[in-house]
Structure formats: structure tokens, C-alpha cells
Design a protein around this motif. Structure first.
Motif, short mmCIF file in Angstrom:
data_model
loop_
_atom_site.label_atom_id
_atom_site.label_comp_id
_atom_site.label_asym_id
_atom_site.label_seq_id
_atom_site.Cartn_x
_atom_site.Cartn_y
_atom_site.Cartn_z
N ARG A 199 0.82 -1.21 0.00
CA ARG A 199 0.00 0.00 0.00
C ARG A 199 0.85 1.27 0.00
NH1 ARG A 199 -4.13 -0.53 4.86
NH2 ARG A 199 -2.19 -0.90 6.00
N GLY A 200 2.15 1.12 -0.18
CA GLY A 200 3.02 2.28 -0.22
C GLY A 200 3.88 2.27 -1.47
N LEU A 201 5.13 2.65 -1.30
CA LEU A 201 6.07 2.71 -2.42
C LEU A 201 7.38 2.07 -1.98
CD1 LEU A 201 6.59 3.81 -5.32
CD2 LEU A 201 7.50 5.87 -4.23
N ILE A 202 7.94 1.19 -2.80
CA ILE A 202 9.18 0.50 -2.48
C ILE A 202 10.34 1.17 -3.21
CG2 ILE A 202 10.49 -1.64 -2.76
CD1 ILE A 202 8.00 -3.20 -2.21
N LEU A 203 11.39 1.46 -2.46
CA LEU A 203 12.66 1.92 -3.03
C LEU A 203 13.69 0.85 -2.73
CD1 LEU A 203 14.56 4.00 -4.31
CD2 LEU A 203 14.83 5.02 -2.05
N SER A 204 14.17 0.19 -3.77
CA SER A 204 15.11 -0.92 -3.59
C SER A 204 16.46 -0.53 -4.17
CB SER A 204 14.58 -2.18 -4.29
OG SER A 204 15.54 -3.22 -4.20
N THR A 205 17.52 -0.80 -3.42
CA THR A 205 18.88 -0.55 -3.90
C THR A 205 19.59 -1.87 -4.08
OG1 THR A 205 19.83 -0.40 -1.69
CG2 THR A 205 18.90 1.62 -2.62
N GLY A 206 20.65 -1.87 -4.86
CA GLY A 206 21.40 -3.10 -5.06
C GLY A 206 22.46 -2.95 -6.12
N GLU A 207 23.19 -4.03 -6.31
CA GLU A 207 24.26 -4.07 -7.28
C GLU A 207 23.83 -4.73 -8.59
OE1 GLU A 207 27.55 -5.99 -5.45
OE2 GLU A 207 27.62 -4.63 -3.72
N ASP A 208 22.60 -5.18 -8.65
CA ASP A 208 22.11 -5.86 -9.85
C ASP A 208 20.65 -5.48 -10.04
OD1 ASP A 208 21.96 -7.44 -12.06
OD2 ASP A 208 22.17 -9.35 -11.02
N VAL A 209 20.17 -5.67 -11.27
CA VAL A 209 18.76 -5.42 -11.58
C VAL A 209 18.05 -6.77 -11.59
CG1 VAL A 209 17.14 -4.48 -13.27
CG2 VAL A 209 19.38 -3.42 -12.97
N PRO A 210 16.93 -6.90 -10.88
CA PRO A 210 16.20 -8.17 -10.89
C PRO A 210 15.89 -8.62 -12.31
CG PRO A 210 15.31 -6.73 -9.21
CD PRO A 210 16.29 -5.91 -10.00
N SER A 211 15.99 -9.92 -12.55
CA SER A 211 15.83 -10.46 -13.89
C SER A 211 14.35 -10.63 -14.23
CB SER A 211 16.55 -11.81 -14.01
OG SER A 211 16.02 -12.74 -13.07
N GLY A 212 14.09 -10.81 -15.50
CA GLY A 212 12.72 -11.03 -15.96
C GLY A 212 12.17 -9.83 -16.69
N GLN A 213 11.76 -10.02 -17.93
CA GLN A 213 11.29 -8.90 -18.73
C GLN A 213 10.03 -8.28 -18.15
OE1 GLN A 213 9.79 -9.78 -22.63
NE2 GLN A 213 10.60 -7.90 -23.51
N SER A 214 9.07 -9.10 -17.76
CA SER A 214 7.82 -8.56 -17.24
C SER A 214 8.02 -7.86 -15.90
CB SER A 214 6.77 -9.67 -17.11
OG SER A 214 7.20 -10.64 -16.17
N LEU A 215 8.96 -8.35 -15.08
CA LEU A 215 9.24 -7.69 -13.81
C LEU A 215 9.91 -6.34 -14.04
CD1 LEU A 215 9.38 -7.59 -10.75
CD2 LEU A 215 11.54 -8.84 -10.86
N ARG A 216 10.87 -6.28 -14.93
CA ARG A 216 11.56 -5.01 -15.20
C ARG A 216 10.61 -3.97 -15.76
NH1 ARG A 216 17.67 -6.28 -17.48
NH2 ARG A 216 18.32 -7.62 -15.74
N ALA A 217 9.54 -4.41 -16.42
CA ALA A 217 8.55 -3.46 -16.92
C ALA A 217 7.79 -2.79 -15.79
CB ALA A 217 7.57 -4.17 -17.85
N ARG A 218 7.82 -3.37 -14.60
CA ARG A 218 7.11 -2.81 -13.45
C ARG A 218 8.02 -1.94 -12.58
NH1 ARG A 218 4.77 -7.42 -15.02
NH2 ARG A 218 2.56 -7.79 -14.55
#
Length: 240
Positions: free
Chosen positions: A61-80
Motif C-alpha cells: 500500500r506504499g512505495l518501495i525503493l530498492s537498492t542493489g548491485e544488480d537489476v532483478p531479472s525477468g522482462q515482465s518484472l523489469r517493466a514494473r
């Protein structure tokens, strides 16, 4: 549960850095996919205890700010997602911000600004919620002209609309002038456009059709594959 409890606020998830064995890396990406996809879809996980009754669903119900050294995989996930690459920032800018940050924390300026914004927002919440939908739709139409993924204009529009309302508060509070607010808005809109363009590159990098064509071109160029004749047989000069 944290994404559900953190209603109308920012939830920071720090340090996405998959490592270890291939199984460990896959598990880390699966966890990121579960959390971030739920955020993008505004959907919770259905659960059922041993008595076969459905538990209440708790969507983010809020907003997620995620940090990291890599981008999560998956085309449909990256679209979000809206991915911001910190490595693209000038080195001197990072050093300058490092020197400024302790003073800002000591003075609690961020906390004071947010507290003032919430006090300003509370009596106007119903009115601004209605305006937010209209403003988001208008900005989404403007952002959609960039030719990015269909989800990206909506993400950009929501962030831009929220920034616009905060600038309205800052102007009414006397923290900025109309000219300064207009300049900051232009800077914000331009930065979001650049982030959307970078996001488009992240998304196309995982496009399976694009990847297939790239691999096919490499195979043909390296003479590891060849086209067939019209009859489906090996042509007379396959290397050509």
C-alpha cells in the motif's frame, strides 16, 4: 507484511546483491520477483491455514525503493520498475553530496519538510486525491509519446504528479518562488524522462525475441549456422 503496513509511505529494501551458488542467485531473484511484482501489481499473496479458510490478503500500500548491485531479472518484472543507475552520476557530485549530507541529517531538514507537507496535505487529502488522478492521466499521455514500454509512462506520471503537489506545498509555505518551482519541475520532468529512456534499455535487453535475433546474427556471422535453400536443404555455398 512490511509493504502492507507501510501505507502511503516509502519502504526501503537495501542491498539486492545476488551471490553464491547458482541456486542462491536464482533464489534471490525469485524473492525479488515476488516482492516487486506484488508492488507493481498492487496484489497480495493468497494464504490458507490448515482449516481451509482464506486469510485476508495484504497487498502493498506504499512505495518501495530498492537498492542493489544488480537489476532483478525477468522482462515482465523489469517493466514494473523504474531503474536508476547510480553509476551514471558524476563522481564529483557524489563527493559533494557526501560532504553535505551530515549537515542535513543533523538539522533534520528532511523530517521537518515531510512533517510540514503532511500537515498541509491532511485537510486537502480528498481534493488532492481527485486532482491526482486527473494529473496522472494527463502526464501519462505526455509520457506515452516517448515510445517506452506501456507500463513506464504510468510510473513516470505518478512520480511526476506527486512531485508537482510537493512543489505546490513548498511554494505556499514560502520555501520557493514560482520561478524556482517551475525550474525544479522542468528539471524533475527531464530527469524522469531520462530514467524512462534508461528503463527502456533495461527492458529491451531482456526481450526474448530481440535476444534470439542477436544470437542468430552472431551464429551466421561466425559461420556456425547457415540459411537453407528454398527446398529446405543445404545450399550450394552455405558459407555465403
Amino acid at each position: 507484511m512490511l509493504a502492507f503496513v507501510a501505507k502511503d509511505t516509502l519502504l526501503v529494501i537495501d542491498g539486492f546483491s545476488p551471490g553464491g551458488s547458482r541456486t542462491d542467485i536464482q533464489r534471490a531473484h525469485q524473492e525479488a520477483d515476488r516482492v516487486l511484482r506484488a508492488q507493481g501489481n498492487r496484489s497480495g499473496r493468497g494464504r490458507m491455514p490448515p482449516d481451509a479458510t482464506l486469510k485476508p490478503i495484504k497487498p502493498p500500500r506504499g512505495l518501495i525503493l530498492s537498492t542493489g548491485e544488480d537489476v532483478p531479472s525477468g522482462q515482465s518484472l523489469r517493466a514494473r520498475l523504474l531503474t536508476a543507475d547510480g553509476r551514471a552520476r558524476p563522481r564529483n557530485a557524489r563527493l559533494e553530496e557526501t560532504h553535505r549530507r551530515p549537515n542535513r541529517r543533523r538539522d533534520d531538514l528532511y523530517a521537518q519538510a515531510m512533517a510540514g507537507y503532511l500537515r498541509w496535505l491532511a485537510p486537502r487529502y480528498t481534493q488532492i486525491a481527485a486532482q491526482l488522478r486527473c494529473e496522472t492521466a494527463r502526464l501519462r499521455a505526455a509520457a506515452a509519446q516517448s515510445g517506452t514500454h506501456r507500463r513506464t509512462p504510468g510510473i513516470v506520471a505518478e512520480l511526476a504528479a506527486a512531485a508537482g503537489f510537493f512543489l505546490n506545498y513548498a511554494q505556499q509555505a514560502g520555501a520557493t518562488t514560482q520561478t524556482q518551482a517551475d525550474a525544479r519541475w522542468e528539471r524533475t520532468w527531464r530527469a524522469l524522462g531520462q530514467a524512462a529512456a534508461a528503463q527502456h534499455r533495461h527492458h529491451t535487453a531482456t526481450d526474448p525475441a530481440r535476444r534470439f535475433c542477436e544470437l542468430l546474427a552472431v551464429a551466421l556471422t561466425a559461420e556456425r549456422a547457415h540459411l537453407t535453400s528454398p527446398g529446405g536443404q543445404q545450399p550450394e555455398h552455405p558459407e555465403a
